[in-house]
Design a protein around this motif. Structure first.
Motif, PDB file in Angstrom:
ATOM      1  N   PRO A 202     -38.419 -20.688  63.578  1.00  0.00           N
ATOM      2  CA  PRO A 202     -39.030 -19.456  64.107  1.00  0.00           C
ATOM      3  C   PRO A 202     -38.016 -18.309  64.158  1.00  0.00           C
ATOM      4  O   PRO A 202     -36.881 -18.499  64.609  1.00  0.00           O
ATOM      5  CB  PRO A 202     -39.469 -19.860  65.518  1.00  0.00           C
TER       6      PRO A 202
ATOM      7  N   ASP B 127     -41.517 -14.401  62.088  1.00  0.00           N
ATOM      8  CA  ASP B 127     -42.734 -14.856  62.762  1.00  0.00           C
ATOM      9  C   ASP B 127     -43.302 -13.787  63.681  1.00  0.00           C
ATOM     10  O   ASP B 127     -44.503 -13.753  63.928  1.00  0.00           O
ATOM     11  CB  ASP B 127     -42.437 -16.111  63.595  1.00  0.00           C
TER      12      ASP B 127
ATOM     13  N   ALA C  44     -44.074 -18.533  69.833  1.00  0.00           N
ATOM     14  CA  ALA C  44     -43.519 -18.913  68.531  1.00  0.00           C
ATOM     15  C   ALA C  44     -43.196 -20.403  68.484  1.00  0.00           C
ATOM     16  O   ALA C  44     -43.451 -21.074  67.481  1.00  0.00           O
ATOM     17  CB  ALA C  44     -42.269 -18.091  68.230  1.00  0.00           C
TER      18      ALA C  44
ATOM     19  N   LYS D 296     -45.723 -15.282  56.036  1.00  0.00           N
ATOM     20  CA  LYS D 296     -46.837 -14.712  56.779  1.00  0.00           C
ATOM     21  C   LYS D 296     -48.125 -14.777  55.976  1.00  0.00           C
ATOM     22  O   LYS D 296     -49.206 -15.006  56.529  1.00  0.00           O
ATOM     23  CB  LYS D 296     -46.513 -13.275  57.184  1.00  0.00           C
TER      24      LYS D 296
END
Length: 227
Positions: free
Chosen positions: A76, A98, A117, A157
């Motif tokens: 993360p 993230d 996260a 993403k």
């Protein structure tokens, strides 16, 4: 989250010290680096659970650090930056971050983003390995997407957005639902970051293969349709 190892790469010494003290108080084990290249080296030689990464750094930018890390790791990453333009946010997220937190920020918000996260990462690790919609296949373990026999290269993403849509195939998801799930927090501000990433996905999947996977319900949101 006691004992989680955090790498903070931030060149603003006072801010870095403030975050370091607050995270230590919360039980995190934190390492602070003020230079981009040194920060990347610390990650490569260390064992961390999360990275807090400034966008503008001496030595090596946060964007470049993020890109290099994403070649080998799904750790993360939360970007910390003074920039608040939508395209700066997109650039940070597109490089593999993230989440994105604009300075100045309250430590409570940072802690909340970190918790989300970590939870998001844990949920992904326990997700079903293979998901399919028609001839599109997502391998969650390998983080690979194929259409037919062709592999589709996606950013972190883009992958997470497609995964969320496919996990909820045939269900219309609002922009707010997508932001909360994929970006991992109750987002306040522009929601057009979702539209930007939907366009990215359509370009790489729908348009590239001549098939319509992602559908729009005007004024509501998006969904992936299984025939």
């Amino acid at each position: 989250m006691e004992g989680k190892k955090i790498l903070l790469i931030e060149d603003e010494v006072k801010l870095a010290r403030f975050v370091e003290l607050e995270l230590k108080y919360e039980g995190y084990d934190i390492t602070v680096i003020h230079d981009g290249r040194e920060g990347l080296e610390a990650f490569l030689n260390g064992d961390f659970d999360m990275i807090l990464l400034d966008l503008m750094l001496p030595g090596l930018s946060g964007i470049e650090i993020c890109r290099r890390i994403r070649k080998t790791s799904s750790i993360p990453i939360i970007m910390l930056t003074a920039k608040d333009e939508i395209m700066d946010k997109v650039a940070g997220l597109d490089s593999g971050a993230d989440d994105y937190l604009t300075k100045p920020f309250a430590i409570e918000e940072l802690l909340a983003r970190m918790r989300v996260a970590f939870k998001h990462c844990s949920n992904q690790n326990t997700a079903k390995k293979l998901l399919t919609v028609n001839n599109l296949v997502i391998d969650t373990e390998k983080r690979m997407v194929t259409v037919g026999q062709a592999e589709v290269e996606l950013t972190k993403k883009e992958f997470e957005l497609l995964l969320y849509l496919v996990q909820n195939k045939n269900i219309v998801l609002t922009r707010e639902q997508i932001l909360n799930q994929v970006w991992g927090y109750s987002y306040i501000g522009e929601t057009n970051v979702v539209d930007v990433y939907i366009r990215y996905l359509r370009s790489k999947i729908d348009e590239a293969f001549g098939e319509k996977f992602i559908h729009t319900i005007r004024g509501v949101g998006y969904y992936v349709k299984e025939e």
